[in-house]
Design a protein around this motif. Structure first.
Motif, PDB file in Angstrom:
ATOM      1  N   ARG A 169      -9.339  -0.169   7.836  1.00 33.44           N
ATOM      2  CA  ARG A 169     -10.645  -0.123   7.175  1.00 33.44           C
ATOM      3  C   ARG A 169     -10.768  -1.264   6.174  1.00 33.44           C
ATOM      4  O   ARG A 169     -11.795  -1.949   6.102  1.00 33.44           O
ATOM      5  CB  ARG A 169     -10.818   1.213   6.461  1.00 33.44           C
ATOM      6  N   ARG A 170      -9.712  -1.518   5.404  1.00 30.98           N
ATOM      7  CA  ARG A 170      -9.751  -2.585   4.415  1.00 30.98           C
ATOM      8  C   ARG A 170      -9.824  -3.962   5.079  1.00 30.98           C
ATOM      9  O   ARG A 170     -10.564  -4.846   4.637  1.00 30.98           O
ATOM     10  CB  ARG A 170      -8.513  -2.500   3.507  1.00 30.98           C
TER      11      ARG A 170
ATOM     12  N   SER B  22      -2.721  -5.067  12.268  1.00 28.07           N
ATOM     13  CA  SER B  22      -2.895  -3.835  11.493  1.00 28.07           C
ATOM     14  C   SER B  22      -3.317  -2.678  12.389  1.00 28.07           C
ATOM     15  O   SER B  22      -2.941  -1.524  12.147  1.00 28.07           O
ATOM     16  CB  SER B  22      -3.924  -4.054  10.382  1.00 28.07           C
TER      17      SER B  22
ATOM     18  N   ALA C  68     -13.330  -4.403   6.317  1.00 31.82           N
ATOM     19  CA  ALA C  68     -14.232  -4.603   5.181  1.00 31.82           C
ATOM     20  C   ALA C  68     -14.082  -6.006   4.597  1.00 31.82           C
ATOM     21  O   ALA C  68     -15.074  -6.645   4.221  1.00 31.82           O
ATOM     22  CB  ALA C  68     -13.965  -3.545   4.110  1.00 31.82           C
ATOM     23  N   ASP C  69     -12.846  -6.504   4.536  1.00 29.14           N
ATOM     24  CA  ASP C  69     -12.606  -7.857   4.020  1.00 29.14           C
ATOM     25  C   ASP C  69     -13.223  -8.921   4.922  1.00 29.14           C
ATOM     26  O   ASP C  69     -13.534 -10.032   4.472  1.00 29.14           O
ATOM     27  CB  ASP C  69     -11.102  -8.119   3.893  1.00 29.14           C
TER      28      ASP C  69
ATOM     29  N   ARG D 167      -1.869 -11.797   4.514  1.00 30.10           N
ATOM     30  CA  ARG D 167      -3.009 -11.252   3.786  1.00 30.10           C
ATOM     31  C   ARG D 167      -4.322 -11.795   4.348  1.00 30.10           C
ATOM     32  O   ARG D 167      -4.377 -12.905   4.891  1.00 30.10           O
ATOM     33  CB  ARG D 167      -2.917 -11.607   2.299  1.00 30.10           C
ATOM     34  N   THR D 168      -5.379 -11.001   4.210  1.00 34.90           N
ATOM     35  CA  THR D 168      -6.691 -11.468   4.618  1.00 34.90           C
ATOM     36  C   THR D 168      -7.139 -12.605   3.705  1.00 34.90           C
ATOM     37  O   THR D 168      -6.764 -12.676   2.537  1.00 34.90           O
ATOM     38  CB  THR D 168      -7.722 -10.326   4.556  1.00 34.90           C
TER      39      THR D 168
ATOM     40  N   MET E  10       0.843  -1.190   0.000  1.00 35.74           N
ATOM     41  CA  MET E  10       0.000   0.000   0.000  1.00 35.74           C
ATOM     42  C   MET E  10       0.881   1.244   0.000  1.00 35.74           C
ATOM     43  O   MET E  10       1.900   1.307   0.692  1.00 35.74           O
ATOM     44  CB  MET E  10      -0.927  -0.009   1.232  1.00 35.74           C
TER      45      MET E  10
ATOM     46  N   PRO F 256      -6.483   3.557   6.488  1.00 33.50           N
ATOM     47  CA  PRO F 256      -6.903   2.831   5.276  1.00 33.50           C
ATOM     48  C   PRO F 256      -6.687   1.323   5.364  1.00 33.50           C
ATOM     49  O   PRO F 256      -7.462   0.554   4.804  1.00 33.50           O
ATOM     50  CB  PRO F 256      -6.047   3.459   4.175  1.00 33.50           C
ATOM     51  N   VAL F 257      -5.640   0.887   6.067  1.00 31.41           N
ATOM     52  CA  VAL F 257      -5.365  -0.550   6.172  1.00 31.41           C
ATOM     53  C   VAL F 257      -6.390  -1.220   7.077  1.00 31.41           C
ATOM     54  O   VAL F 257      -6.963  -2.261   6.730  1.00 31.41           O
ATOM     55  CB  VAL F 257      -3.939  -0.794   6.701  1.00 31.41           C
TER      56      VAL F 257
ATOM     57  N   ASP G 133       0.185  -2.464   6.635  1.00 30.52           N
ATOM     58  CA  ASP G 133      -0.231  -3.765   6.115  1.00 30.52           C
ATOM     59  C   ASP G 133       0.205  -4.885   7.055  1.00 30.52           C
ATOM     60  O   ASP G 133       1.367  -4.911   7.501  1.00 30.52           O
ATOM     61  CB  ASP G 133       0.382  -4.010   4.733  1.00 30.52           C
TER      62      ASP G 133
ATOM     63  N   ALA H 184     -15.807  -0.210  10.449  1.00 31.52           N
ATOM     64  CA  ALA H 184     -15.254   0.111   9.133  1.00 31.52           C
ATOM     65  C   ALA H 184     -15.725   1.485   8.666  1.00 31.52           C
ATOM     66  O   ALA H 184     -14.972   2.237   8.042  1.00 31.52           O
ATOM     67  CB  ALA H 184     -15.647  -0.960   8.120  1.00 31.52           C
TER      68      ALA H 184
END
Length: 208
Positions: free
Chosen positions: A149-150, A75, A153-154, A85-86, A1, A146-147, A81, A140
């Motif tokens: 939040r993502r 995070s 959301a994921d 990974r999610t 990111m 931003p990380v 990041d 969220a």
């Protein structure tokens, strides 16, 4: 990111680990505490499960929750990041529902731990997952990082998939009945909406 610089009016540049707003701090705190509570609930219920299929669902979901909790926590602590990974949760069963209501005994609170059964266990699991989805959605929407939040959301599709998996199990075993409207009523509601007109965009007017 892409690295972003965020500023605080009073103190200047905000380091990544402090790149969180006040509302975000409180709401993510609720998400993390809620995740722990859900995993604790799964652990407490696990010794009472009778059906091997429900036990498999419980164990797979709990393991996935623990992994997702660690990613969210990392995070949140670093503001960057996560090292992993999610992931997307995948249920093992199909998606067939039996519709219609059949006669059944009224539900009432249990009076002793000996009354805990697969029906009450699966309901507790479902309620916990649904509650987590609401908290993560709220967080969220309030998150500035931003990380984080993502990551939140994921996580929402995973909550939905877990809840769906549990509800299918309940329906298959007669714990959760799904009423259905008549075909005429369904078609009337489906046909009560028309597509919205969409104007084609002129490529010359698109932003560069």
């Amino acid at each position: 990111m892409q690295q972003q610089n965020h500023q605080n009016i009073e103190t200047g540049i905000v380091p990544p680990q402090l790149n969180h707003g006040g509302h975000e701090m409180f709401d993510v705190h609720e998400v993390l505490a809620g995740s722990i509570n859900t995993m604790n609930t799964y652990t407490m219920l696990s010794e009472h499960v009778q059906d091997p299929e429900l036990r498999d669902i419980l164990q797979r979901q709990k393991q996935f929750m623990a992994d997702e909790y660690n990613i969210t926590l990392e995070s949140f602590k670093t503001g960057q990041d996560p090292s992993k990974r999610t992931q997307s949760y995948k249920m093992k069963q199909g998606n067939d529902f039996t519709y219609g209501m059949r006669p059944s005994q009224p539900t009432k609170p249990i009076q002793a731990a000996s009354e805990i059964c697969d029906q009450s266990i699966s309901l507790s699991m479902l309620n916990s997952v649904k509650s987590g989805a609401v908290m993560k959605t709220t967080a969220a929407l309030e998150t500035t990082n931003p990380v984080v939040r993502r990551v939140l959301a994921d996580s929402l599709p995973n909550c939905i998939e877990m809840a769906y998996e549990i509800s299918i199990y309940q329906n298959k075993n007669g714990f959760y009945q799904v009423p259905q409207l008549t075909q005429q009523d369904m078609q009337q509601m489906q046909n009560g909406y028309a597509p919205a007109p969409v104007q084609p965009q002129n490529p010359g007017n698109l932003p560069h």
